[in-house]
Scaffold this active site. Sequence first.
Site, PDB file in Angstrom:
ATOM      1  N   GLU A 264       0.881  -1.178   0.000  1.00  0.00           N
ATOM      2  CA  GLU A 264       0.000   0.000   0.000  1.00  0.00           C
ATOM      3  C   GLU A 264       0.907   1.212   0.000  1.00  0.00           C
ATOM      4  O   GLU A 264       1.761   1.352   0.877  1.00  0.00           O
ATOM      5  CB  GLU A 264      -0.904   0.000   1.228  1.00  0.00           C
ATOM      6  CG  GLU A 264      -1.873   1.166   1.240  1.00  0.00           C
ATOM      7  CD  GLU A 264      -2.348   1.490   2.634  1.00  0.00           C
ATOM      8  OE1 GLU A 264      -2.373   2.686   2.976  1.00  0.00           O
ATOM      9  OE2 GLU A 264      -2.676   0.545   3.377  1.00  0.00           O
ATOM     10  N   CYS A 301      -3.283   7.241   5.328  1.00  0.00           N
ATOM     11  CA  CYS A 301      -3.192   6.919   3.901  1.00  0.00           C
ATOM     12  C   CYS A 301      -4.476   7.279   3.171  1.00  0.00           C
ATOM     13  O   CYS A 301      -4.493   7.344   1.937  1.00  0.00           O
ATOM     14  CB  CYS A 301      -2.862   5.451   3.712  1.00  0.00           C
ATOM     15  SG  CYS A 301      -3.696   4.347   4.842  1.00  0.00           S
TER      16      CYS A 301
END
Length: 527
Positions: A264, A301
Amino acid sequence: MPSVLGHNFIGGSRSAAGNVTLHSVDATTGEALPYSFHQATPAEVDAAVEAAEAAFAEFRQLSPERRALFLDAIAEELDQLDDDFVALVCRETALPAGRIQGERGRTSGQMRLFAQVLRRGDFLGARIDLPLPQRTPLPRVDIRQMRIGVGPVAVFGASNFPLAFSTAGGDTAAALAAGCPVVFKAHSGHMATADLVGCAIVRAAERSGMPKGVFNMIFGAGVGEQLVRHPGIQAVGFTGSLSGGNALCKMAAERPQPIPVFAEMSSINPVIVLPEALAVRGETIARELSASVVLGGGQFCTNPGLVIGVSSLAFSAFVEQLQEQMAAQGPQTLLNAGGLRSYAKGLEHLHGHPRVTHLAGQPQHGNQARPQLFKADVSLLLEGDELLQEEVFGPTTIVVEAADDAQLIEALRGLRGQLTATLIGEPEDLQAHQHLVPLLEQKVGRILVNGYPTGVEVCDAMVHGGPYPATSDARGTSVGTLAIDRFLRPVCYQNYPQALLPAALRDSNPLGIRRLVNGEWSEGGIG
């Protein structure tokens, strides 16, 4: 202060063979904490992977219930980490105690959720096609399939979630649930936290009778490459920067036996504000959005890094309101000095671009991050300019104004892959802009309506992933029970004797799990 040994975790023991020591620091003051950590030597990295390999042979054969009990034990150990532990995490990360307490609950909750997955048994993906000896022109033999763990998994700790995406975080939980031992690379920003959580995992492994190499952890800079290139590692879980994720993917692809990297990486998480919503509640949206941008220092994020709408008087008024809200936000201490330097560098790039205007925020200086608001010309998205494509990791967002709906569509087409996209609209907005959804489906892993992306629920339906560069593999998720799929592979058993079949595939169905039998779902036995 809690007792922190600072030795590497290898095969159920602690090891400090190297002479290089590292130190953790107070994220607020920069003061060194009274702990030292031994950088893993090449021999220790090899030993950690070899311990995981040795454990895999036994661990993957354990029943789902045995592994579930292990995950439950980890959850119990995490819940017992006390206020001194919370205070230490706060010192290493500058995050408030309430945030750490909540994250501790989320981390233990993830373990318990994967224990439920193991007890349900659906993760095995059991499929049975019974023989058809009378079929012409050719009979069909007995064919059965289930999924097994891929092998030892290397997991890299994230900087922004010292618990939920780190030592006992989602990647570790999913790998252990899949039957895969873990070799964890501790993040340099919270090594003392990692040490104490690692001890909790080892205690849980001992309590539940797990093989000694089921969890291993190494400290140090530069050890990641050797870990990823080791032939014993069969998959990698990573949360971090785009450059870091790309580097790991390259290493894994260049191995004699390439392996998957589930990384990620970078996402700007566009928020699309629609006309009627701005007319009805523009000021409220500005207030809520600014709060989401600065939440946790913008170090999520899923931080909303891009706000886009169609030119109108309401949109202009909204931008002014957002400008006021962002100007009123105070500075925040980030997780570490490296993050602050990266944030300052990202702001410099924005300030230096001729088609970007600074709207709000005090000049960036000192040891705290100052929230900022910018406005970028829509042409940067239409032309695919790199400036708007990679996140500025901190409390900053960028407004883009499209001339009309057609230009809005083209601007969204110019975006790279994202974790999330958000639609803020009234019912009539959502109906009128339904044509955006197929486009967003191709761009993101999660589409939100009238919410904000900061905050990821851990559940069966969650997707925390998306097309590159949000992740290296859009087919998976790093949050939610589907995360286990990343560390499983299918195996087919043809004409296998009943007594030798895995329990999940036997006619009697001793695990009582849901299986696909001759094309129909069944929870019972066969025959």
